[in-house]
Design an enzyme around this catalytic site. Structure first.
Site, PDB file in Angstrom:
ATOM      1  N   GLU A 100       0.827  -1.212   0.000  1.00 19.82           N
ATOM      2  CA  GLU A 100       0.000   0.000   0.000  1.00 19.82           C
ATOM      3  C   GLU A 100       0.861   1.261   0.000  1.00 19.82           C
ATOM      4  O   GLU A 100       0.529   2.256  -0.637  1.00 19.82           O
ATOM      5  CB  GLU A 100      -0.925   0.010   1.227  1.00 19.82           C
ATOM      6  CG  GLU A 100      -1.981  -1.076   1.218  1.00 19.82           C
ATOM      7  CD  GLU A 100      -2.973  -0.925   0.080  1.00 19.82           C
ATOM      8  OE1 GLU A 100      -2.543  -1.068  -1.084  1.00 19.82           O
ATOM      9  OE2 GLU A 100      -4.146  -0.660   0.340  1.00 19.82           O
ATOM     10  N   THR A 132      -5.272   6.854  -5.663  1.00 19.85           N
ATOM     11  CA  THR A 132      -5.401   7.101  -4.223  1.00 19.85           C
ATOM     12  C   THR A 132      -4.534   8.294  -3.819  1.00 19.85           C
ATOM     13  O   THR A 132      -4.952   9.141  -3.021  1.00 19.85           O
ATOM     14  CB  THR A 132      -5.008   5.838  -3.429  1.00 19.85           C
ATOM     15  OG1 THR A 132      -5.899   4.799  -3.804  1.00 19.85           O
ATOM     16  CG2 THR A 132      -5.108   6.047  -1.938  1.00 19.85           C
TER      17      THR A 132
HETATM   18  N1  HSE Z   1      -8.235   4.956   3.472  1.00 22.95           N
HETATM   19  C1  HSE Z   1      -7.702   5.005   2.139  1.00 22.95           C
HETATM   20  C2  HSE Z   1      -8.090   6.338   1.533  1.00 22.95           C
HETATM   21  C3  HSE Z   1      -8.285   3.873   1.348  1.00 22.95           C
HETATM   22  O1  HSE Z   1      -9.254   6.703   1.649  1.00 22.95           O
HETATM   23  O2  HSE Z   1      -7.242   7.006   0.945  1.00 22.95           O
HETATM   24  C4  HSE Z   1      -7.812   3.807  -0.076  1.00 22.95           C
HETATM   25  O3  HSE Z   1      -8.514   2.754  -0.724  1.00 22.95           O
END
Ligand code: HSE
Length: 307
Positions: free
Chosen positions: A128, A181
Site C-alpha cells: 500500500e 489514491t
Molecule cells: N483509506 C484510504 C483512503 C483507502 O481513503 O485514501 C484507499 O482505498
C-alpha cells in the site's frame, strides 16, 4: 515446487465515517493469483494479466509485500507470482490491497503459516505504501482477516476484527474513470475542527456498536462522513444523485468506497441490494460513462484457496 491458486477479494475501505481505520471484505469481486515456492531465492512476478502494472519486483505491490515477509523469515526461499487482475487499478475497491494481501497470505500458507494473519497485515501494508505513498491498512486488513475490521491504532499496529451481521449486502458502482489514491488523498485538508471530530467519532462508535448488535438502523444512521466525503465527492460524477437514489430505494447508507471513484451502498438483504443496484444504474445510464455494478455479500473469510 509448492503452488496454490487463490482468490484475493476486493474491499471497501473507510465506510464513510472511518477514514483509514474501517473496512470490509467483498465476496463476488477479486483477483486471482498463482503463487509458487521455488528453490531459487528471490521474488519474481512471472505473469501479470488484466492490467498494465510493473513486473519488476520492487515496483510491484505484491513483490514488495512478499519481500517484506521474506525479510522476516529465517530460511532462504524463492517465490514466483502470477497475477490475474480482475479489480481495476484506481477503482477504489482495494485493487493494490488484493495483490499485496493475496501474495503474502499465499506465501505464508505455502510456508506452513509461520506468521499470523495480523502480522501479514504489516507486510501487505508495504504494498500500500508503494501504491499510494501511505501505508494505510483499511483495505489489506479486511482482505486478510475477512468481514469488517477496525485499525484501532497504527503505531503500534492494532487491528480488530468486528462482527458481520448476516443480512448485510454491499452494492458498489464503479464508474470507469481512474482516481489514483495518491491524488484523492492530496485533496484532503490536514486539519479538522473539534465539531467535525465529535460528529465523526460518534458515528464510528455507532457503526461498530450497530455491527455487533446487528442493529441495521443504527448502522445506517452511522454511515455518515462529515470530513472526507465533502472534499472527495467532487471527483466523482453524479455522486450526490447516486447517493440520493440509493437511500430512496432502501440503502441503509451510501458513501465513497475507499478513495473513489467507486460508490458503495450498504443494504439489508439481497432484494434491497438489487433494488439499489437498479436505482444507481438508472442514474449512471444517463451520464454516458461506462460503469460496473457489483452486488456482494460480506465475505467473512477473506482470501480463499481456489486450486
Ligand atoms: N483509506 C484510504 C483512503 C483507502 O481513503 O485514501 C484507499 O482505498
Amino acid at each position: 515446487m509448492k503452488r496454490i491458486k487463490i482468490f484475493a477479494p476486493a474491499t471497501v475501505a473507510n465506510l464513510s465515517c472511518g477514514f483509514d481505520v474501517l473496512g470490509c471484505c467483498l465476496d463476488t469481486v477479486g483477483d486471482e493469483m498463482i503463487i509458487s515456492i521455488t528453490s531459487e531465492p528471490g521474488v519474481r512476478i512471472t505473469k501479470l494479466e488484466g492490467a498494465d502494472l510493473p513486473l519488476e519486483t520492487k515496483k510491484n505491490v505484491a513483490g514488495v509485500a512478499v519481500e517484506a515477509l521474506l525479510d522476516n523469515y529465517s530460511e532462504k526461499v524463492g517465490v514466483d507470482i502470477e497475477i490475474f487482475k480482475k479489480i481495476k487499478a484506481g477503482s477504489g475497491i482495494g485493487s493494490s490491497a488484493a495483490s499485496s494481501a493475496g501474495a503474502v497470505w499465499a506465501v505464508n500458507h505455502l510456508l506452513d503459516n509461520p506468521f499470523t494473519n495480523h502480522k501479514l497485515i504489516e507486510f501487505a501494508m508495504e504494498g500500500e505504501k508503494l501504491a499510494s505513498g501511505n501505508a494505510h491498512a483499511d483495505n489489506v486488513a479486511p482482505a486478510l482477516l475477512g468481514g469488517f475490521t477496525l485499525v484501532r491504532s497504527y503505531k503500534p499496529l492494532d487491528v480488530i476484527k468486528l462482527h458481520t451481521p448476516q443480512d448485510l449486502v454491499m452494492t458498489v458502482i464503479h464508474p470507469q474513470i481512474e482516481v489514483k489514491t495518491s491524488d484523492s488523498r492530496s485533496v484532503i485538508k490536514q486539519k479538522v475542527t473539534l465539531k467535525q471530530a465529535i460528529h465523526q467519532w460518534g458515528n464510528v462508535g455507532g457503526l461498530i456498536s450497530g455491527l455487533f448488535t446487528e442493529d441495521y438502523d443504527l448502522i445506517g444512521r452511522s454511515l455518515e462522513d462529515v470530513i472526507i466525503e465533502p472534499m472527495r465527492s467532487i471527483l466523482i460524477p453524479e455522486f450526490q444523485n447516486v447517493k440520493n437514489a440509493a437511500i430512496a430505494r432502501g440503502a441503509l447508507g451510501c458513501g465513497i468506497s475507499g478513495s473513489g471513484p467507486s460508490i458503495f451502498s450498504l443494504c439489508k438483504g439481497m432484494e434491497a441490494a438489487n433494488n439499489v443496484a437498479n436505482a444507481i444504474e438508472e442514474v449512471y445510464a444517463k451520464t454516458g460513462l461506462e460503469f460496473d455494478i457489483h452486488v456482494s455479500k460480506i465475505n467473512s473469510e477473506g482470501i480463499k484457496i481456489i486450486e
